[in-house]
Design an enzyme around this catalytic site. Structure first.
Site, mmCIF file in Angstrom:
data_model
loop_
_atom_site.group_PDB
_atom_site.id
_atom_site.type_symbol
_atom_site.label_atom_id
_atom_site.label_comp_id
_atom_site.label_asym_id
_atom_site.label_seq_id
_atom_site.Cartn_x
_atom_site.Cartn_y
_atom_site.Cartn_z
ATOM 1 N N ASP A 36 33.477 39.447 52.683
ATOM 2 C CA ASP A 36 33.370 38.286 51.792
ATOM 3 C C ASP A 36 32.239 37.397 52.294
ATOM 4 O OD1 ASP A 36 35.610 36.863 49.659
ATOM 5 O OD2 ASP A 36 34.066 35.563 50.520
ATOM 6 N N ALA A 81 32.561 34.939 40.523
ATOM 7 C CA ALA A 81 33.273 33.819 39.909
ATOM 8 C C ALA A 81 34.398 34.365 39.044
ATOM 9 C CB ALA A 81 32.301 33.013 39.067
ATOM 10 N N ARG A 89 35.777 36.239 29.417
ATOM 11 C CA ARG A 89 35.216 37.037 30.505
ATOM 12 C C ARG A 89 33.699 37.099 30.372
ATOM 13 N NH1 ARG A 89 39.869 39.821 28.859
ATOM 14 N NH2 ARG A 89 41.475 39.976 30.455
ATOM 15 N N VAL A 119 35.360 45.545 39.588
ATOM 16 C CA VAL A 119 36.522 44.817 39.076
ATOM 17 C C VAL A 119 36.092 43.464 38.512
ATOM 18 C CG1 VAL A 119 38.820 43.928 39.655
ATOM 19 C CG2 VAL A 119 37.918 45.902 40.885
ATOM 20 N N ASP A 124 32.986 45.545 32.204
ATOM 21 C CA ASP A 124 32.212 46.629 31.572
ATOM 22 C C ASP A 124 30.711 46.396 31.717
ATOM 23 O OD1 ASP A 124 34.544 48.075 30.231
ATOM 24 O OD2 ASP A 124 34.772 46.033 29.491
ATOM 25 N N SER A 144 37.380 49.009 36.539
ATOM 26 C CA SER A 144 38.838 49.050 36.353
ATOM 27 C C SER A 144 39.200 49.017 34.875
ATOM 28 C CB SER A 144 39.510 47.885 37.084
ATOM 29 O OG SER A 144 38.950 46.664 36.665
ATOM 30 N N ASP A 149 45.070 46.515 30.920
ATOM 31 C CA ASP A 149 45.422 46.215 29.525
ATOM 32 C C ASP A 149 46.386 47.292 28.980
ATOM 33 O OD1 ASP A 149 42.640 44.359 28.810
ATOM 34 O OD2 ASP A 149 42.600 45.813 30.407
ATOM 35 N N ALA A 151 48.487 48.923 30.741
ATOM 36 C CA ALA A 151 49.795 48.637 31.355
ATOM 37 C C ALA A 151 50.493 47.502 30.611
ATOM 38 C CB ALA A 151 49.615 48.274 32.826
ATOM 39 N N ARG A 152 49.706 46.494 30.212
ATOM 40 C CA ARG A 152 50.300 45.376 29.464
ATOM 41 C C ARG A 152 50.805 45.865 28.105
ATOM 42 N NH1 ARG A 152 45.346 41.463 31.304
ATOM 43 N NH2 ARG A 152 46.400 40.446 33.031
ATOM 44 N N ARG A 154 51.808 48.899 27.374
ATOM 45 C CA ARG A 154 53.015 49.704 27.614
ATOM 46 C C ARG A 154 54.216 48.806 27.901
ATOM 47 N NH1 ARG A 154 51.029 55.022 30.899
ATOM 48 N NH2 ARG A 154 49.319 55.497 29.502
ATOM 49 N N HIS A 176 37.210 45.657 28.248
ATOM 50 C CA HIS A 176 38.299 44.916 28.888
ATOM 51 C C HIS A 176 38.078 43.462 28.462
ATOM 52 C CE1 HIS A 176 40.979 43.134 31.821
ATOM 53 N NE2 HIS A 176 39.988 42.538 32.446
ATOM 54 N N THR A 231 44.824 35.751 37.652
ATOM 55 C CA THR A 231 45.718 36.910 37.603
ATOM 56 C C THR A 231 45.397 37.785 38.812
ATOM 57 O OG1 THR A 231 44.201 38.364 36.393
ATOM 58 C CG2 THR A 231 45.584 36.929 35.064
HETATM 59 P P1 NAD Z 1 38.318 34.264 43.702
HETATM 60 O O1 NAD Z 1 37.435 33.097 43.412
HETATM 61 O O2 NAD Z 1 39.676 34.030 44.226
HETATM 62 O O3 NAD Z 1 37.574 35.240 44.738
HETATM 63 C C1 NAD Z 1 36.241 35.594 44.646
HETATM 64 C C2 NAD Z 1 35.741 35.867 46.058
HETATM 65 O O4 NAD Z 1 34.411 36.381 45.952
HETATM 66 C C3 NAD Z 1 35.692 34.607 46.942
HETATM 67 O O5 NAD Z 1 36.439 34.837 48.126
HETATM 68 C C4 NAD Z 1 34.203 34.433 47.226
HETATM 69 O O6 NAD Z 1 33.936 33.922 48.516
HETATM 70 C C5 NAD Z 1 33.707 35.879 47.081
HETATM 71 N N1 NAD Z 1 32.272 35.981 46.808
HETATM 72 C C6 NAD Z 1 31.533 35.279 45.927
HETATM 73 N N2 NAD Z 1 30.242 35.675 45.989
HETATM 74 C C7 NAD Z 1 30.173 36.673 46.916
HETATM 75 C C8 NAD Z 1 29.135 37.503 47.409
HETATM 76 N N3 NAD Z 1 27.888 37.392 46.954
HETATM 77 N N4 NAD Z 1 29.432 38.401 48.360
HETATM 78 C C9 NAD Z 1 30.699 38.532 48.844
HETATM 79 N N5 NAD Z 1 31.724 37.767 48.408
HETATM 80 C C10 NAD Z 1 31.463 36.858 47.472
HETATM 81 O O7 NAD Z 1 38.349 35.120 42.354
HETATM 82 P P2 NAD Z 1 39.445 36.216 41.957
HETATM 83 O O8 NAD Z 1 40.561 35.574 41.245
HETATM 84 O O9 NAD Z 1 39.708 37.075 43.144
HETATM 85 O O10 NAD Z 1 38.646 37.056 40.844
HETATM 86 C C11 NAD Z 1 37.545 37.857 41.227
HETATM 87 C C12 NAD Z 1 36.944 38.542 40.005
HETATM 88 O O11 NAD Z 1 37.861 39.523 39.509
HETATM 89 C C13 NAD Z 1 36.653 37.594 38.830
HETATM 90 O O12 NAD Z 1 35.417 37.947 38.235
HETATM 91 C C14 NAD Z 1 37.790 37.856 37.881
HETATM 92 O O13 NAD Z 1 37.471 37.516 36.551
HETATM 93 C C15 NAD Z 1 37.965 39.350 38.095
HETATM 94 N N6 NAD Z 1 39.208 39.932 37.612
HETATM 95 C C16 NAD Z 1 39.123 41.136 37.031
HETATM 96 C C17 NAD Z 1 40.249 41.761 36.533
HETATM 97 C C18 NAD Z 1 40.126 43.096 35.862
HETATM 98 O O14 NAD Z 1 41.109 43.643 35.325
HETATM 99 N N7 NAD Z 1 38.943 43.697 35.865
HETATM 100 C C19 NAD Z 1 41.505 41.107 36.638
HETATM 101 C C20 NAD Z 1 41.575 39.885 37.285
HETATM 102 C C21 NAD Z 1 40.409 39.294 37.764
#
Ligand code: NAD
Length: 324
Positions: A36, A81, A89, A119, A124, A144, A149, A151-152, A154, A176, A231
């Protein structure tokens, strides 16, 4: 000798750390590394999990840097973010495309062998850019997608039909996000098409409201984010399912996001379809027999994603060094 199952998780925020915790308890991985930008956070999360090792299957968990990707089987990218209340999204795109650039380049300096699982949202779009500019084969970069979705979907069908969600087979495909598509034509319970299942229940169960259920699936993340800010539980279980399919070479059918060659006129776009997932990543995209309405939905979803990708490229933010 069995190869080491090593998973590097980039981003130790809510999703990254909850996924690592889920993976730790699953026994699927031998080695989990958290990377991180906030190193102290990664170290704190790793330490907290290590304190629970007495209660879990044996696994090494630590914070580290990108050099840890060198011998990783899977790199899971959750950094970036997250959605704020009311944000879609797709609103996240510019910021996360820039972060994705740094990460894909840093991972690429250490390995060309790992499968990369995106993720971060919009997943996408980021899967598309991660693939295009990493120079990796298409099967090795996946998102991912709509595994969560589906799963939701289902879950909601299982509630409607009063049956175990594990006996419901139903897929959400496409983006997504807001343009995702429910494949009602393929949905079944215990091998029975939904209509037949309804008939068997002596009319005690009314046919489901298709629009209402899809609306609820699409709105799921918004509801959770409004109430608790993010989430992370269900998505972490979905990620553990995908990563398990890769680590154990399972050939599982999962609706991950993948770059499409050509499907119903959709090409050069990453979106979700039922795919066979194994050690190589996505080894096959299932060419299901969609209804005309489902085809139209998939094309609309691809158009919505294409618009965002074009916009990013127009703004000159197409972010990665293109490899030969
Ligand atoms: P969060 O803010 O809790 O965590 C993000 C982390 O990324 C932080 O710890 C931050 O320090 C780190 N970060 C930021 N820039 C970085 C970099 N350049 N290098 C390394 N680390 C870095 O956010 P979260 O709730 O964990 O969500 C993370 C992402 O996952 C979001 O984009 C969210 O929308 C996405 N998400 C996707 C799904 C899915 O089904 N695909 C589901 C839930 C959340």
């Amino acid at each position: 000798m069995e190869t080491k199952r090593k998973v590097v998780v980039i981003g130790a925020g809510a999703v990254g750390s909850t996924f690592a915790y889920t993976l730790m308890q699953s026994g699927l991985a031998h080695d989990i590394v958290l990377v991180d930008a906030d190193r102290a956070r990664a170290e704190g999360e790793a330490l907290d999990m290590n304190h629970g090792l007495f209660f879990a299957p044996p696994v090494e968990i630590r914070a580290g840097g990108y050099e840890e990707c060198a011998d990783a089987s899977v790199v899971v990218v959750t950094a970036g973010a997250r959605q704020k209340p009311g944000q879609t999204r797709l609103d996240l795109v510019s910021e996360n495309v820039r972060i994705c650039r740094q990460i894909v380049e840093a991972v690429g300096r250490h390995t060309e062998d790992a499968v990369i699982l995106m993720v971060t949202n919009p997943v996408d779009v980021l899967t598309y850019f991660a693939l295009k500019y990493s120079g990796l084969p298409r099967e090795r970069v996946l998102g991912s997608g709509t595994v969560l979705d589906s799963a939701r979907f289902r879950y909601l069908l299982s509630r409607h039909y009063k049956v175990d969600p594990r006996n419901v087979h139903a897929y959400i495909v496409g983006e997504h996000g807001d343009s995702e598509v429910a494949l009602w034509s393929m949905a079944h319970i215990g091998g029975l098409p939904l209509k037949l299942y309804c008939a068997m229940c002596d009319s005690q169960i009314a046919p489901p409201d298709h629009d209402g259920i899809l609306k609820e699936v699409r709105g799921s993340a918004y509801h959770v984010i409004e109430s608790k800010g993010a989430t992370y539980y269900a998505v972490s279980l979905a990620l553990a399912r995908i990563v398990g399919a890769i680590l154990r070479d399972e050939s599982s059918v999962l609706t991950v996001s993948t770059m499409l060659d050509e499907l119903y006129g959709v090409r050069d776009i990453s979106l979700s379809m039922p795919c066979v997932v194994d050690r190589s990543g996505v080894s096959r995209v299932l060419r299901a027999d969609f209804t005309a309405q489902e085809v139209e939905g998939l094309r609309d979803s691809a158009k919505a994603l294409r618009k965002v990708i074009d916009e990013v490229e127009r703004q000159g933010e197409a972010p990665f060094r293109r490899r030969p």
